[in-house]
Design an enzyme around this catalytic site. Structure first.
Site, PDB file in Angstrom:
ATOM      1  N   GLY A   1      -6.933  -9.397   8.810  1.00  0.00           N
ATOM      2  CA  GLY A   1      -6.326  -8.563   7.553  1.00  0.00           C
ATOM      3  C   GLY A   1      -5.132  -8.809   7.136  1.00  0.00           C
ATOM      4  O   GLY A   1      -4.175  -9.432   7.696  1.00  0.00           O
ATOM      5  N   ASP A   2      -4.654  -8.509   5.851  1.00  0.00           N
ATOM      6  CA  ASP A   2      -3.368  -8.556   5.120  1.00  0.00           C
ATOM      7  C   ASP A   2      -3.055  -9.992   4.982  1.00  0.00           C
ATOM      8  O   ASP A   2      -1.843 -10.491   5.100  1.00  0.00           O
ATOM      9  CB  ASP A   2      -2.363  -8.006   6.056  1.00  0.00           C
ATOM     10  CG  ASP A   2      -2.559  -6.547   6.251  1.00  0.00           C
ATOM     11  OD1 ASP A   2      -3.236  -5.959   5.462  1.00  0.00           O
ATOM     12  OD2 ASP A   2      -2.429  -6.006   7.395  1.00  0.00           O
ATOM     13  N   GLU A   3      -3.973 -10.762   4.759  1.00  0.00           N
ATOM     14  CA  GLU A   3      -3.793 -12.155   4.493  1.00  0.00           C
ATOM     15  C   GLU A   3      -3.300 -12.446   3.117  1.00  0.00           C
ATOM     16  O   GLU A   3      -3.076 -13.854   2.748  1.00  0.00           O
ATOM     17  CB  GLU A   3      -5.076 -12.969   4.756  1.00  0.00           C
ATOM     18  CG  GLU A   3      -5.827 -12.914   6.075  1.00  0.00           C
ATOM     19  CD  GLU A   3      -6.979 -11.886   6.116  1.00  0.00           C
ATOM     20  OE1 GLU A   3      -6.816 -11.000   5.232  1.00  0.00           O
ATOM     21  OE2 GLU A   3      -7.575 -11.698   7.255  1.00  0.00           O
TER      22      GLU A   3
ATOM     23  N   LYS B   1      -5.366 -11.246   0.406  1.00  0.00           N
ATOM     24  CA  LYS B   1      -6.516 -11.188  -0.429  1.00  0.00           C
ATOM     25  C   LYS B   1      -6.220 -10.684  -1.978  1.00  0.00           C
ATOM     26  O   LYS B   1      -6.882 -11.056  -2.887  1.00  0.00           O
ATOM     27  CB  LYS B   1      -7.740 -10.171   0.322  1.00  0.00           C
ATOM     28  CG  LYS B   1      -8.120 -10.912   1.703  1.00  0.00           C
ATOM     29  CD  LYS B   1      -8.932  -9.982   2.279  1.00  0.00           C
ATOM     30  CE  LYS B   1      -8.604  -8.519   2.787  1.00  0.00           C
ATOM     31  NZ  LYS B   1      -7.506  -8.815   3.831  1.00  0.00           N
ATOM     32  N   GLY B   2      -5.538  -9.718  -2.017  1.00  0.00           N
ATOM     33  CA  GLY B   2      -5.300  -9.005  -3.214  1.00  0.00           C
ATOM     34  C   GLY B   2      -4.466  -9.942  -4.178  1.00  0.00           C
ATOM     35  O   GLY B   2      -5.030  -9.977  -5.475  1.00  0.00           O
TER      36      GLY B   2
ATOM     37  N   ALA C   1      -7.791  -0.260   3.533  1.00  0.00           N
ATOM     38  CA  ALA C   1      -7.598  -1.787   2.922  1.00  0.00           C
ATOM     39  C   ALA C   1      -6.273  -1.217   2.092  1.00  0.00           C
ATOM     40  O   ALA C   1      -6.000  -0.234   1.767  1.00  0.00           O
ATOM     41  CB  ALA C   1      -8.334  -2.097   1.895  1.00  0.00           C
TER      42      ALA C   1
ATOM     43  N   HIS D   1      -4.054  -3.684  -0.479  1.00  0.00           N
ATOM     44  CA  HIS D   1      -4.050  -4.855  -1.270  1.00  0.00           C
ATOM     45  C   HIS D   1      -2.692  -4.893  -2.117  1.00  0.00           C
ATOM     46  O   HIS D   1      -2.598  -4.407  -3.041  1.00  0.00           O
ATOM     47  CB  HIS D   1      -5.405  -5.405  -1.918  1.00  0.00           C
ATOM     48  CG  HIS D   1      -6.588  -5.480  -1.002  1.00  0.00           C
ATOM     49  ND1 HIS D   1      -7.884  -5.721  -1.291  1.00  0.00           N
ATOM     50  CD2 HIS D   1      -6.708  -5.156   0.460  1.00  0.00           C
ATOM     51  CE1 HIS D   1      -8.597  -5.605  -0.309  1.00  0.00           C
ATOM     52  NE2 HIS D   1      -7.697  -5.680   0.810  1.00  0.00           N
TER      53      HIS D   1
ATOM     54  N   THR E   1     -12.863  -2.384  12.400  1.00  0.00           N
ATOM     55  CA  THR E   1     -13.193  -1.402  11.642  1.00  0.00           C
ATOM     56  C   THR E   1     -14.700  -0.961  11.700  1.00  0.00           C
ATOM     57  O   THR E   1     -15.400  -1.655  12.560  1.00  0.00           O
ATOM     58  CB  THR E   1     -12.690  -1.659  10.249  1.00  0.00           C
ATOM     59  OG1 THR E   1     -12.735  -0.670   9.338  1.00  0.00           O
ATOM     60  CG2 THR E   1     -13.450  -2.780   9.466  1.00  0.00           C
TER      61      THR E   1
ATOM     62  N   GLY F   1       0.045 -20.711  -0.893  1.00  0.00           N
ATOM     63  CA  GLY F   1       0.862 -19.586  -1.271  1.00  0.00           C
ATOM     64  C   GLY F   1       2.556 -19.723  -0.928  1.00  0.00           C
ATOM     65  O   GLY F   1       2.528 -19.962   0.377  1.00  0.00           O
TER      66      GLY F   1
HETATM   67  P1  GDP Z   1      -4.282  -8.211   1.668  1.00  0.00           P
HETATM   68  O1  GDP Z   1      -4.765  -6.890   2.325  1.00  0.00           O
HETATM   69  O2  GDP Z   1      -5.129  -9.274   2.393  1.00  0.00           O
HETATM   70  O3  GDP Z   1      -4.453  -8.056   0.083  1.00  0.00           O
HETATM   71  O4  GDP Z   1      -2.670  -8.562   1.852  1.00  0.00           O
HETATM   72  P2  GDP Z   1      -1.580  -7.510   1.828  1.00  0.00           P
HETATM   73  O5  GDP Z   1      -1.228  -7.101   0.618  1.00  0.00           O
HETATM   74  O6  GDP Z   1      -1.674  -6.351   2.899  1.00  0.00           O
HETATM   75  O7  GDP Z   1      -0.377  -8.227   2.403  1.00  0.00           O
HETATM   76  C1  GDP Z   1       0.041  -9.465   2.253  1.00  0.00           C
HETATM   77  C2  GDP Z   1       1.504  -9.279   1.638  1.00  0.00           C
HETATM   78  O8  GDP Z   1       2.141 -10.683   1.730  1.00  0.00           O
HETATM   79  C3  GDP Z   1       1.572  -8.663   0.382  1.00  0.00           C
HETATM   80  O9  GDP Z   1       3.101  -7.922   0.527  1.00  0.00           O
HETATM   81  C4  GDP Z   1       1.888 -10.135  -0.516  1.00  0.00           C
HETATM   82  O10 GDP Z   1       2.770  -9.806  -1.569  1.00  0.00           O
HETATM   83  C5  GDP Z   1       2.419 -10.779   0.204  1.00  0.00           C
HETATM   84  N1  GDP Z   1       2.115 -12.427  -0.138  1.00  0.00           N
HETATM   85  C6  GDP Z   1       0.873 -12.628  -0.324  1.00  0.00           C
HETATM   86  N2  GDP Z   1       0.926 -13.977  -0.444  1.00  0.00           N
HETATM   87  C7  GDP Z   1       2.083 -14.661  -0.235  1.00  0.00           C
HETATM   88  C8  GDP Z   1       2.863 -15.489  -0.282  1.00  0.00           C
HETATM   89  O11 GDP Z   1       2.411 -16.657  -0.220  1.00  0.00           O
HETATM   90  N3  GDP Z   1       4.281 -15.706   0.152  1.00  0.00           N
HETATM   91  C9  GDP Z   1       4.953 -14.531   0.465  1.00  0.00           C
HETATM   92  N4  GDP Z   1       6.195 -14.582   0.708  1.00  0.00           N
HETATM   93  N5  GDP Z   1       4.234 -13.330   0.401  1.00  0.00           N
HETATM   94  C10 GDP Z   1       3.115 -13.276   0.018  1.00  0.00           C
HETATM   95  P1  IMO Z   2      -6.911  -5.129   4.334  1.00  0.00           P
HETATM   96  O1  IMO Z   2      -7.807  -4.931   3.281  1.00  0.00           O
HETATM   97  C1  IMO Z   2      -5.177  -4.819   8.567  1.00  0.00           C
HETATM   98  C2  IMO Z   2      -7.358  -2.125  11.392  1.00  0.00           C
HETATM   99  C3  IMO Z   2      -6.575  -0.966  11.796  1.00  0.00           C
HETATM  100  C4  IMO Z   2      -7.141  -0.803  13.076  1.00  0.00           C
HETATM  101  C5  IMO Z   2      -8.621  -1.272  12.609  1.00  0.00           C
HETATM  102  C6  IMO Z   2      -9.488   0.329  12.552  1.00  0.00           C
HETATM  103  O2  IMO Z   2      -5.580  -4.540   3.992  1.00  0.00           O
HETATM  104  O3  IMO Z   2      -6.556  -6.486   4.968  1.00  0.00           O
HETATM  105  P2  IMO Z   2      -9.894   1.806  10.499  1.00  0.00           P
HETATM  106  O4  IMO Z   2      -8.893   2.692   9.834  1.00  0.00           O
HETATM  107  O5  IMO Z   2     -10.520   0.714   9.629  1.00  0.00           O
HETATM  108  O6  IMO Z   2     -10.781   2.485  11.303  1.00  0.00           O
HETATM  109  O7  IMO Z   2      -8.974   0.830  11.600  1.00  0.00           O
HETATM  110  O8  IMO Z   2      -8.907  -1.894  11.629  1.00  0.00           O
HETATM  111  N1  IMO Z   2      -7.374  -2.401   9.805  1.00  0.00           N
HETATM  112  C7  IMO Z   2      -6.583  -3.466   9.062  1.00  0.00           C
HETATM  113  N2  IMO Z   2      -5.816  -3.924   9.622  1.00  0.00           N
HETATM  114  N3  IMO Z   2      -5.822  -4.653   7.053  1.00  0.00           N
HETATM  115  C8  IMO Z   2      -6.620  -4.176   6.794  1.00  0.00           C
HETATM  116  O9  IMO Z   2      -7.176  -3.995   5.644  1.00  0.00           O
HETATM  117  C9  IMO Z   2      -7.164  -3.196   7.837  1.00  0.00           C
HETATM  118  N4  IMO Z   2      -8.210  -2.392   7.678  1.00  0.00           N
HETATM  119  C10 IMO Z   2      -8.465  -1.874   9.148  1.00  0.00           C
HETATM  120  O10 IMO Z   2      -5.199  -1.131  11.733  1.00  0.00           O
HETATM  121  O11 IMO Z   2      -6.679  -1.664  14.027  1.00  0.00           O
HETATM  122 MG    MG Z   3      -3.779  -5.250   3.432  1.00  0.00          MG
END
Ligand code: GDP
Ligand code: IMO
Ligand code: MG
Length: 458
Positions: free
Chosen positions: A41-43, A45-46, A68, A70, A272, A446
């Protein structure tokens, strides 16, 4: 930007587009582009969805809930989306929350209203949102139960999952045990809905005697939410069918959570409760597999994880701290610090085996700019011997030893790079190694938070 939308494949067979009593079309229809997380997660995607959404007609969420988080950065303003598809920011597109999503109604409206105040992007968002009548509802008590279950796990097993406490596990449990309530139930006979709601509360109270629910107050609020929601609700299956078979439409699916958090393929039980891999796009929207076109995997140039569970390449040292600080690795939903480590290609390859990525977006390369050397996990060993699979058993995963490839750092600021040739040779080398090792082309790299900071490779 040229996207590989397959709208051009659309064949007009002369069949009526509408379903129902008329004949259904038997051509393939439009192809859907899917964006999925390839790690924990948190790669980013948003950000990838935001980039593609500028060309999309419909942007859909197919699974998960407001667990989530994003992030999208447009014109220096940061928006965070939890339940709403990030594409809602594009005033020309329609956003759809599919049947596979679990919806916390107060959370949905709070999120839309909050982001609407930030800028013009979300103006009139409610008119551009479609909600499937088959989506299940997350009630406030599901969220309370999520917390109670975490306390119980901690007491019984000495560790919990580290959930977001957004009620995701309990809501999907209600769905699977066939006691859950859906959007169509809320908008139907309210008397019947109220009875089923009370039964559901009762069911949870018999499991958790400390759970108190003001049933009448909850029903009053739910009735109000129902009226605000009503204009957005549609039969998601028919809507998607029309979108696939009517005039050519560009349809984008925004995955939430990620492969290693998938209920079937992730690091169970530290996962999850939905399918965050490609199958979730079909079941969560009601679209046939043959309508899936590109599947873009999003991976960070290193690895992070929020919550508990095995993390073989985690760096509990200065490297981990540097990645956490430079990468601002703090959860968007919970504000928790993310655990950090080297890129693990064993998990990204595993995610590719399940999802069949057609290309990868590699994000946050810029965070590695200051490192002297960079490591990449390429294989796991157990008792000194390489293991051929990503282990299903968490005790085994805890014990694996990671085999690394080491690369020299490029020690150059990449944040201003806008094309491949702007990147230092050592960074290019790192990217090419990843691409070859996974066997999937990297389409974007990125180097910063905003839309412009995405190098497109082809
Ligand atoms: P998601 O859950 O996959 O949409 O990702 P998140 O939003 O939770 O976390 C990604 C974080 O990395 C966010 O704060 C974005 O603004 C940031 N981000 C995304 N791509 C890049 C990148 O290429 N470089 C940097 N420095 N930040 C990025
Ligand atoms: P995005 O879309 C990172 C993790 C939680 C926990 C486990 C179970 O932003 O990438 P839950 O509340 O779903 O029952 O929690 O999954 N988790 C995530 N970690 N990014 C997410 O979403 C997550 N959605 C759930 O931290 O370990
Ligand atoms: Mg995220």
């Amino acid at each position: 930007m040229s996207l590989s939308w397959s709208a051009k494949d659309h064949k007009n067979t002369g069949q009526p587009a509408a379903a129902g009593p008329k004949r259904l079309r038997n051509d393939m229809g439009n192809k859907v582009t899917v964006v999925l997380g390839a790690q924990w997660g948190d790669e980013g995607k948003g950000k990838v969805v935001d980039l593609l959404a500028t060309e999309a007609d419909v942007v859909c969420r197919c699974q998960g809930g407001n667990n989530a988080g994003h992030t999208v950065v447009v014109d220096g303003k940061e928006y965070d989306f939890h339940l709403l598809p990030s594409g809602i920011i594009n005033p020309k597109s329609i956003s759809l929350i599919g049947n596979g999503v679990v919806i916390h109604l107060p959370g949905l409206f709070e999120e839309g209203d909050k982001n609407e105040k930030k800028g013009t992007g979300l103006k009139g968002w409610e008119k551009r949102l479609i909600v499937s009548d088959r989506a299940h509802i997350v009630f406030d008590f599901h969220q309370v139960v999520d917390g109670l279950q975490e306390t119980e796990r901690q007491a019984q097993e000495g560790k919990n999952i580290g959930t977001t406490k957004k009620g995701i596990g309990p809501a999907y449990s209600s769905k699977a045990s066939r006691t859950g309530l859906r959007v169509c139930d809320l908008l139907g006979d309210f008397k019947d809905f109220s009875t089923r709601f009370k039964n559901l509360v009762h069911q949870y109270q018999s499991m958790y005697p400390s759970l108190t629910v003001d049933v009448e107050d909850q029903l009053k609020k739910l009735k109000e939410y129902a009226e605000r929601l009503r204009p957005m609700v549609r039969d998601g299956v028919y809507y998607m069918y029309e979108a696939l078979h009517g005039s050519p439409k560009k349809i984008l699916v925004e995955g939430a959570n990620a492969a290693l958090l998938d209920i079937d393929f992730g690091t169970y039980p530290f996962v999850t409760s939905s399918n965050c891999t490609v199958g979730g796009a079909c079941t969560g929207l009601g679209i046939p597999p043959l309508n899936i076109g590109d599947v873009f995997g999003v991976a960070k140039a290193y690895t992070t994880r929020v919550g508990i569970g095995a993390f073989p390449t985690e760096q509990l040292n200065a490297v981990g701290e540097l990645l956490q600080t430079r990468g601002h690795e703090v959860g968007v939903t919970t504000g928790r610090k993310r655990r950090c480590g080297w890129l693990d290609l064993v998990i990204v390859r595993y995610a590719h085996m399940i999802n069949g990525f057609t290309a990868i977006a590699l994000t946050k390369l810029d965070i590695l700019d200051v490192l002297d050397e960079i490591k990449v996990g390429v294989a796991y060993k157990l008792n000194g011997k390489r293991i051929p699979h990503f282990p299903a058993n968490m005790d085994v995963l805890q014990k694996v030893e990671v085999e690394y490839e080491t690369f020299p750092g490029w020690k150059t600021d990449t944040s201003a790079a806008r094309k491949w040739n702007d990147l230092p040779a050592k960074a290019q080398n790192y990217i090419r190694f990843i691409e070859n090792h996974i066997g999937v082309p990297i389409k974007w790299v990125g180097v910063g938070k905003s839309r412009e900071c995405m190098i497109q490779m082809f």
